[in-house]
Design an enzyme around this catalytic site. Sequence first.
Site, PDB file in Angstrom:
ATOM      1  CG  ASP A 395      -1.719   1.270   1.358  1.00  0.00           C
ATOM      2  OD1 ASP A 395      -2.623   1.452   0.532  1.00  0.00           O
ATOM      3  OD2 ASP A 395      -1.455   2.084   2.265  1.00  0.00           O
ATOM      4  CG  ASP A 397      -0.607   6.534   3.655  1.00  0.00           C
ATOM      5  OD1 ASP A 397      -0.909   7.651   3.224  1.00  0.00           O
ATOM      6  OD2 ASP A 397      -1.090   6.049   4.695  1.00  0.00           O
ATOM      7  CD  GLU A 399      -1.191  10.953   4.561  1.00  0.00           C
ATOM      8  OE1 GLU A 399      -1.283  11.956   5.292  1.00  0.00           O
ATOM      9  OE2 GLU A 399      -1.476   9.821   4.957  1.00  0.00           O
ATOM     10  CE1 TYR A 460      -8.145   9.067   8.132  1.00  0.00           C
ATOM     11  CE2 TYR A 460      -9.801   7.387   7.688  1.00  0.00           C
ATOM     12  CZ  TYR A 460      -8.483   7.809   7.690  1.00  0.00           C
ATOM     13  OH  TYR A 460      -7.484   6.960   7.246  1.00  0.00           O
TER      14      TYR A 460
END
Length: 618
Positions: A395, A397, A399, A460
């Site tokens: 995965d 990730d 950002e 979220y």
Amino acid sequence: MSTETPRRRSRLRWIPVRSGRSKVVAGLTALVVPLAAMVGLASPAAAAATATATYTKKSDWGSGFEGQWTVKNTGTTALSSWTIEWDFPSGTAAGSAWDANLTKSGNHYTAKNLSWNGTVAPGASISFGFNGTGSGSPTGCKLNGASCDGGPNVPGDNPPSAPGTPTTSDVTNTSVKLSWSAATDDKGVKNYDVLRDGAKVATVTGTTYTNTGLTAGTDYSYAVQARDTADQTGPASGSVSVRTTGGGGGEQPGGDKVNLGYFTNWGVYGRNYHVKNLVTSGSAAKITHINYAFGNVQNGKCTIGDSYADYDKAYTADQSVDGVADTWDQPLRGNFNQLRKLKAKYPHIKVLWSFGGWTWSGGFPQAAQNPAAFAQSCYDLVEDPRWADVFDGIDLDWEYPNACGLGALKKLSDATRAKFGSKNLVTAAITADGSDGGKIDATDYAGAAQSMDWYNVMTYDFFGAWAAKGPTAPHSPLTSYAGIPQQGFTSADAIAKLKAQGVPAKKLLLGIGFYGRGWTGVTQAAPGGTATGAAPGTYEAGIEDYKVLKNSCPTTGTIAGTAYAHCGSNWWSYDTPATIGTKMTWAKNQGLGGAFFWEFSGDTANGELVTAMDSGLK
């Protein structure tokens, strides 16, 4: 401060999670000393085969260390008491101890059991610890007057090798036949233990076994280990998964939807949350996938995040998924070995290694300059022979990738898919900023999706106490509402924008936070109130686990598909089993591939949020 600056703080490697000493431990490789190499003259082998003692330096913070001794009963009758003696070299000393009565004479130390821990059943272990200073290692160990062997071996007699991985045949509704290649041993193999889902179900002398009395349409995992003529067991074979026939196929977790949870490697410190908690909470039976967070991205390459937690931390029998303690000489310990045991027990679970996160995304821009080299580094690490069987994919990730241009994520995803192939999962966690001109608009998520199995859309952390004076707002709104501080900051807006961009709905997972965000100095119960700052939290101001909030600040009402709570001067927003049920229904109606959550340790001890997700997805 921009609401975007601290987003996904829940995904941070929070420093407050670890105590000062634990931070030191995390960066160390635990020193595990085989006492057989320390003891000059061994006592008779028969004595060593009855009980063993091993020493581990659990942690070292420079000015001191924590040592631990473990006594294991390797015999067939219970020990009624134990005494360990050893010597430290000049300059090294043991101080305060726990779970033992420790005395010294010069450099010679004697530890005796306390009244409650002297009895050790066959196969069981007990441990005691102490604080010490200096850098020396113990020598001259004696256990009840005999030599400490320091491992499971009888001196002069090697344990057997691992048998071959079993193969299955003659599978029926209630039985399966197993066959395996023989183990080898310098003095002969006596028999084999057959392990089903990590527990011994039979001991046989040959290399075949038929397990009967099984349940139709059920998944099982099998391995075998050899036992030699001295009753020493060798390492277990590889495991094989099999599903019995019939039973209508059974109902899988989440139905046909993905139900994925993040497991954090740093959670084993201050949070004291371990892989076994997935079993005791009942969550392991209700999830489909685990994202192990995080591996680091440095200099454009995938690297280890926390070697101690990942593959070196030793687990005792009571902490371990299968009730078997780690030994000093086994090739893999830590979370990776516990995940291996979890998958043996729950063969339906797939595990992905997640790289990056909020604080470790700094290496992605350099990775985008040479995507093939990045993909190769990740593949080499994920497929390392020590733990290749643990992981089913990767995965990413990052950002956030938009700073490097529209094509950066696509280049990385294409290169990663090309290297990992079709048999591995390749996924990514992505922004949920659905505002006009926001982060979704700035990146080619549709193009990158062609090489991805799915996206974890981080729906979220839209709002929080980084806006210290408010207005108070739910951090995970499903839909918009009157007075929302920023249009586009909702789950529905994010999903709609990604679909419009061309990302297939089945490749989108809805994100759920197992925590709340809150303010203090709030007098207004409804959202939109003013505040004076972040509400107090266990690990970080402004954030708290669901398992705490459900009792400390019960919900006041719901808005935009999520809950909020006003208690005293504090105001919190968080999801509950009821609001999760609403969100899962919405996700199914949208045709999404499922849902995911951050992260396991925020749930209750009985996994009520995971249960709500599983039920809602079916």
